[in-house]
Design a protein around this motif. Structure first.
Motif, PDB file in Angstrom:
ATOM      1  N   TYR A  65       0.820  -1.216   0.000  1.00  0.00           N
ATOM      2  CA  TYR A  65       0.000   0.000   0.000  1.00  0.00           C
ATOM      3  C   TYR A  65       0.854   1.266   0.000  1.00  0.00           C
ATOM      4  O   TYR A  65       0.538   2.242  -0.684  1.00  0.00           O
ATOM      5  N   SER A  66       1.937   1.271   0.741  1.00  0.00           N
ATOM      6  CA  SER A  66       2.763   2.477   0.806  1.00  0.00           C
ATOM      7  C   SER A  66       3.503   2.735  -0.502  1.00  0.00           C
ATOM      8  O   SER A  66       3.774   3.882  -0.859  1.00  0.00           O
ATOM      9  N   ARG A  67       3.807   1.690  -1.240  1.00  0.00           N
ATOM     10  CA  ARG A  67       4.575   1.838  -2.481  1.00  0.00           C
ATOM     11  C   ARG A  67       3.716   2.279  -3.660  1.00  0.00           C
ATOM     12  O   ARG A  67       4.150   3.086  -4.489  1.00  0.00           O
ATOM     13  N   PHE A  68       2.484   1.776  -3.742  1.00  0.00           N
ATOM     14  CA  PHE A  68       1.691   1.989  -4.944  1.00  0.00           C
ATOM     15  C   PHE A  68       0.433   2.839  -4.755  1.00  0.00           C
ATOM     16  O   PHE A  68      -0.193   3.219  -5.744  1.00  0.00           O
ATOM     17  N   PHE A  69       0.064   3.150  -3.518  1.00  0.00           N
ATOM     18  CA  PHE A  69      -1.204   3.832  -3.283  1.00  0.00           C
ATOM     19  C   PHE A  69      -1.018   5.112  -2.481  1.00  0.00           C
ATOM     20  O   PHE A  69      -0.085   5.225  -1.675  1.00  0.00           O
ATOM     21  N   ASN A  70      -1.908   6.065  -2.720  1.00  0.00           N
ATOM     22  CA  ASN A  70      -1.872   7.339  -2.002  1.00  0.00           C
ATOM     23  C   ASN A  70      -2.178   7.096  -0.526  1.00  0.00           C
ATOM     24  O   ASN A  70      -3.248   6.592  -0.176  1.00  0.00           O
ATOM     25  N   GLU A  71      -1.251   7.465   0.324  1.00  0.00           N
ATOM     26  CA  GLU A  71      -1.369   7.181   1.756  1.00  0.00           C
ATOM     27  C   GLU A  71      -2.589   7.849   2.378  1.00  0.00           C
ATOM     28  O   GLU A  71      -3.230   7.286   3.275  1.00  0.00           O
ATOM     29  N   GLU A  72      -2.927   9.050   1.900  1.00  0.00           N
ATOM     30  CA  GLU A  72      -4.017   9.794   2.522  1.00  0.00           C
ATOM     31  C   GLU A  72      -5.369   9.129   2.307  1.00  0.00           C
ATOM     32  O   GLU A  72      -6.150   8.962   3.234  1.00  0.00           O
TER      33      GLU A  72
END
Length: 226
Positions: A65-72
């Protein structure tokens, strides 16, 4: 023996999905709930994010999730996914918006994704989750709405404690303020004096730590007062 049997069933299911997944107008992803990791993704998705299936399988859920997706916006939908898994409902489908980063660009790409339980173990616990992610054209009006929704959700999370300080009456006054009502109009609508309205407005600004009309309106929108 039981573990091998379960893995054989998973491999069979992956093979079934792989036969048609890349002909769909969506990226298909399968999550192995025993590990929380990705066990398979359709070729289109692997090409978009620029990794091999082997590399993807080596990532834990947090890394993925942290590598490919917007954290917010992940802060909004990831807890919903956990709740969905805990409810363990055969008929439930969870749909959410998410932003994905492709290898070829630094920009975020909006997708509408739907998840459901695809396979269960012998104890009826979720074993495989299937996610179908449909790209939203950057020129589509949905991207504007999705960006606005993300902004409001982020504002809500950051300012919940301030908003929680407001009384019910102060929230009514804030709603009317955001709607452009004057203090005289507000007093008339709430059957209170203009002096009381001004006192409420002062308290609202102090509690929300803001004198900005725009920011006060952000509070009203984010917390569904208007």
């Amino acid at each position: 023996m039981a573990t091998t049997s379960i893995q054989d069933k998973i491999d069979t299911k992956i093979a079934e999905i792989a036969l048609f997944a890349d002909s769909l107008p969506a990226v298909v992803t399968l999550h192995d709930m025993r590990t929380g990791c990705i066990c398979w993704m359709s070729p289109r998705g692997l090409k978009d994010i620029g990794v091999s299936l082997k590399e993807l399988r080596a990532l834990n859920a947090e890394e993925y999730y942290s590598r490919f997706f917007n954290e917010e916006d992940a802060k909004d939908y990831v807890p919903k996914i956990f709740g969905f898994i805990q409810r363990n409902n055969d008929d439930e489908i969870l749909t959410f918006l998410q932003q994905v980063r492709f290898k070829a660009t630094k920009d975020w790409n909006w997708h509408m994704s739907s998840v459901r339980i695809l396979m269960r173990d012998d104890e009826h616990k979720p074993l495989l989750l299937i996610v179908m992610s449909f790209p939203i054209d950057s020129m589509h009006h949905m991207t504007v709405k999705a960006s606005r929704l993300l902004e409001e959700n982020n504002f809500l999370r950051k300012n919940f404690q301030n908003f929680d300080k407001l009384s019910d009456r102060e929230r009514e006054v804030l709603r009317l303020l955001a709607l452009g009502k004057s203090s005289i109009d507000t007093a008339s609508e709430l059957f209170i004096s203009q002096h009381t309205v001004e006192a409420h407005r002062k308290n609202i600004r102090q509690k929300l730590n803001s004198n900005s009309y725009y920011e006060l309106c952000q509070y009203a929108r984010a917390f569904d007062l208007i």
